[in-house]
Design a protein around this motif. Structure first.
Motif, PDB file in Angstrom:
ATOM      1  N   PRO A 181      -3.140  -4.721   9.333  1.00  0.00           N
ATOM      2  CA  PRO A 181      -2.535  -4.404   8.031  1.00  0.00           C
ATOM      3  C   PRO A 181      -1.149  -3.798   8.194  1.00  0.00           C
ATOM      4  N   TRP A 182      -0.289  -4.077   7.229  1.00  0.00           N
ATOM      5  CA  TRP A 182       0.971  -3.349   7.128  1.00  0.00           C
ATOM      6  C   TRP A 182       0.650  -2.006   6.515  1.00  0.00           C
ATOM      7  N   THR A 183       1.145  -0.953   7.098  1.00  0.00           N
ATOM      8  CA  THR A 183       0.923   0.385   6.550  1.00  0.00           C
ATOM      9  C   THR A 183       2.283   1.035   6.311  1.00  0.00           C
ATOM     10  N   ASN A 184       2.291   2.120   5.564  1.00  0.00           N
ATOM     11  CA  ASN A 184       3.540   2.849   5.347  1.00  0.00           C
ATOM     12  C   ASN A 184       4.090   3.387   6.664  1.00  0.00           C
ATOM     13  N   GLU A 185       3.195   3.752   7.598  1.00  0.00           N
ATOM     14  CA  GLU A 185       3.635   4.256   8.896  1.00  0.00           C
ATOM     15  C   GLU A 185       4.394   3.172   9.674  1.00  0.00           C
ATOM     16  N   VAL A 186       3.855   1.957   9.664  1.00  0.00           N
ATOM     17  CA  VAL A 186       4.527   0.841  10.339  1.00  0.00           C
ATOM     18  C   VAL A 186       5.862   0.571   9.651  1.00  0.00           C
ATOM     19  N   ALA A 187       5.870   0.600   8.336  1.00  0.00           N
ATOM     20  CA  ALA A 187       7.101   0.356   7.590  1.00  0.00           C
ATOM     21  C   ALA A 187       8.157   1.411   7.926  1.00  0.00           C
ATOM     22  N   THR A 246       9.492 -10.224   5.177  1.00  0.00           N
ATOM     23  CA  THR A 246       8.271 -10.603   4.467  1.00  0.00           C
ATOM     24  C   THR A 246       8.266 -12.103   4.240  1.00  0.00           C
ATOM     25  N   MET A 247       7.103 -12.603   3.944  1.00  0.00           N
ATOM     26  CA  MET A 247       6.960 -14.041   3.708  1.00  0.00           C
ATOM     27  C   MET A 247       6.226 -14.289   2.403  1.00  0.00           C
ATOM     28  N   GLY A 248       6.790 -13.770   1.348  1.00  0.00           N
ATOM     29  CA  GLY A 248       6.247 -14.061   0.035  1.00  0.00           C
ATOM     30  C   GLY A 248       5.147 -13.142  -0.434  1.00  0.00           C
ATOM     31  N   CYS A 249       5.022 -11.942   0.153  1.00  0.00           N
ATOM     32  CA  CYS A 249       3.933 -11.058  -0.277  1.00  0.00           C
ATOM     33  C   CYS A 249       4.307 -10.229  -1.500  1.00  0.00           C
ATOM     34  N   GLY A 250       5.557 -10.254  -1.891  1.00  0.00           N
ATOM     35  CA  GLY A 250       5.979  -9.575  -3.112  1.00  0.00           C
ATOM     36  C   GLY A 250       5.734  -8.086  -3.088  1.00  0.00           C
ATOM     37  N   ASP A 251       5.161  -7.566  -4.163  1.00  0.00           N
ATOM     38  CA  ASP A 251       4.947  -6.127  -4.314  1.00  0.00           C
ATOM     39  C   ASP A 251       3.861  -5.583  -3.400  1.00  0.00           C
ATOM     40  N   LYS A 252       3.109  -6.437  -2.738  1.00  0.00           N
ATOM     41  CA  LYS A 252       2.028  -5.975  -1.869  1.00  0.00           C
ATOM     42  C   LYS A 252       2.542  -5.451  -0.529  1.00  0.00           C
ATOM     43  N   CYS A 253       3.778  -5.764  -0.185  1.00  0.00           N
ATOM     44  CA  CYS A 253       4.341  -5.337   1.100  1.00  0.00           C
ATOM     45  C   CYS A 253       4.850  -3.904   0.999  1.00  0.00           C
ATOM     46  N   PRO A 254       4.616  -3.096   2.048  1.00  0.00           N
ATOM     47  CA  PRO A 254       5.102  -1.708   2.016  1.00  0.00           C
ATOM     48  C   PRO A 254       6.590  -1.637   2.326  1.00  0.00           C
ATOM     49  N   ILE A 255       7.398  -1.589   1.307  1.00  0.00           N
ATOM     50  CA  ILE A 255       8.840  -1.486   1.462  1.00  0.00           C
ATOM     51  C   ILE A 255       9.246  -0.095   0.991  1.00  0.00           C
ATOM     52  N   LEU A 256      10.027   0.572   1.810  1.00  0.00           N
ATOM     53  CA  LEU A 256      10.460   1.918   1.471  1.00  0.00           C
ATOM     54  C   LEU A 256      11.878   1.874   0.912  1.00  0.00           C
ATOM     55  N   PRO A 257      12.209   2.765  -0.007  1.00  0.00           N
ATOM     56  CA  PRO A 257      13.549   2.780  -0.598  1.00  0.00           C
ATOM     57  C   PRO A 257      14.628   2.875   0.480  1.00  0.00           C
ATOM     58  N   GLY A 258      15.643   2.041   0.348  1.00  0.00           N
ATOM     59  CA  GLY A 258      16.754   2.048   1.283  1.00  0.00           C
ATOM     60  C   GLY A 258      16.507   1.284   2.575  1.00  0.00           C
ATOM     61  N   GLN A 259      15.333   0.722   2.730  1.00  0.00           N
ATOM     62  CA  GLN A 259      15.006   0.001   3.962  1.00  0.00           C
ATOM     63  C   GLN A 259      15.507  -1.436   3.887  1.00  0.00           C
ATOM     64  N   ASP A 260      15.959  -1.948   5.026  1.00  0.00           N
ATOM     65  CA  ASP A 260      16.430  -3.318   5.109  1.00  0.00           C
ATOM     66  C   ASP A 260      15.223  -4.250   5.021  1.00  0.00           C
ATOM     67  N   CYS A 261      15.224  -5.108   4.027  1.00  0.00           N
ATOM     68  CA  CYS A 261      14.107  -6.036   3.830  1.00  0.00           C
ATOM     69  C   CYS A 261      14.651  -7.426   3.533  1.00  0.00           C
ATOM     70  N   VAL A 262      14.081  -8.396   4.212  1.00  0.00           N
ATOM     71  CA  VAL A 262      14.458  -9.794   4.022  1.00  0.00           C
ATOM     72  C   VAL A 262      13.189 -10.561   3.692  1.00  0.00           C
ATOM     73  N   ASN A 263      13.239 -11.381   2.667  1.00  0.00           N
ATOM     74  CA  ASN A 263      12.072 -12.189   2.317  1.00  0.00           C
ATOM     75  C   ASN A 263      12.316 -13.643   2.695  1.00  0.00           C
ATOM     76  N   TRP A 264      11.456 -14.154   3.554  1.00  0.00           N
ATOM     77  CA  TRP A 264      11.446 -15.574   3.849  1.00  0.00           C
ATOM     78  C   TRP A 264      10.380 -16.157   2.943  1.00  0.00           C
ATOM     79  N   ASP A 265      10.768 -16.724   1.853  1.00  0.00           N
ATOM     80  CA  ASP A 265       9.824 -17.221   0.856  1.00  0.00           C
ATOM     81  C   ASP A 265       9.157 -18.499   1.362  1.00  0.00           C
ATOM     82  N   LEU A 266       8.046 -18.318   2.057  1.00  0.00           N
ATOM     83  CA  LEU A 266       7.319 -19.435   2.663  1.00  0.00           C
ATOM     84  C   LEU A 266       5.920 -19.515   2.093  1.00  0.00           C
ATOM     85  N   PRO A 267       5.356 -20.710   2.040  1.00  0.00           N
ATOM     86  CA  PRO A 267       3.980 -20.836   1.554  1.00  0.00           C
ATOM     87  C   PRO A 267       2.999 -20.179   2.519  1.00  0.00           C
ATOM     88  N   ASP A 268       1.954 -19.617   1.970  1.00  0.00           N
ATOM     89  CA  ASP A 268       0.889 -19.013   2.771  1.00  0.00           C
ATOM     90  C   ASP A 268       0.086 -20.128   3.439  1.00  0.00           C
TER      91      ASP A 268
END
Length: 127
Positions: free
Chosen positions: A59-65, A73-95
């Motif tokens: 699992p992705w956890t806040n600690e890992v984040a 990320t690969m299309g997980c949307g709001d389910k991914c633990p993203i912290l404010p100000g963190q660099d995040c890139v979404n590769w919008d790929l099918p599951d």
């Protein structure tokens, strides 16, 4: 698939003498991990020489984040633990879950293209 592929590509660059060591550590996880790695994904990665047979879902956890410089990320949307100000890139790929081998191969190819761009553009390593 992406973390294993990134590590595989970087290890190849080390073995070819193009870089001295791995410039990143990758972590693969899911917002809602299943009980096992998708067998079709294992098969698709095996086709290109990457062994996922010993991999297990994490699992992705806040600690890992918090420990991550960049989260891809690969299309997980709001389910991914993203912290404010963190660099995040979404590769919008099918599951690949529930998909056949042909679709998983397409996802694998899209991941490979994204990884090549990441290595060349973000890590500034010539392949």
């Amino acid at each position: 698939m992406a973390a294993a592929m990134l590590t595989h590509h970087l290890e190849k660059l080390v073995s070819e003498g193009k870089i001295d060591s791995l410039p990143v550590v990758s972590f693969s996880g899911g917002s809602v991990p299943s009980n096992e790695v998708n067998p079709i994904c294992i098969q698709a990665m095996e086709e290109i020489g990457i062994d996922l047979s010993h991999a297990f879902p994490k699992p992705w956890t806040n600690e890992v984040a918090r420990a991550s410089k960049t989260i891809i990320t690969m299309g997980c949307g709001d389910k991914c633990p993203i912290l404010p100000g963190q660099d995040c890139v979404n590769w919008d790929l099918p599951d690949p879950h529930g998909q056949g081998i042909d679709m998983v191969r397409q996802v694998r190819s899209a991941i490979a293209e994204n990884i090549d761009r990441l290595i060349e553009n973000d890590l500034k390593i010539s392949m």
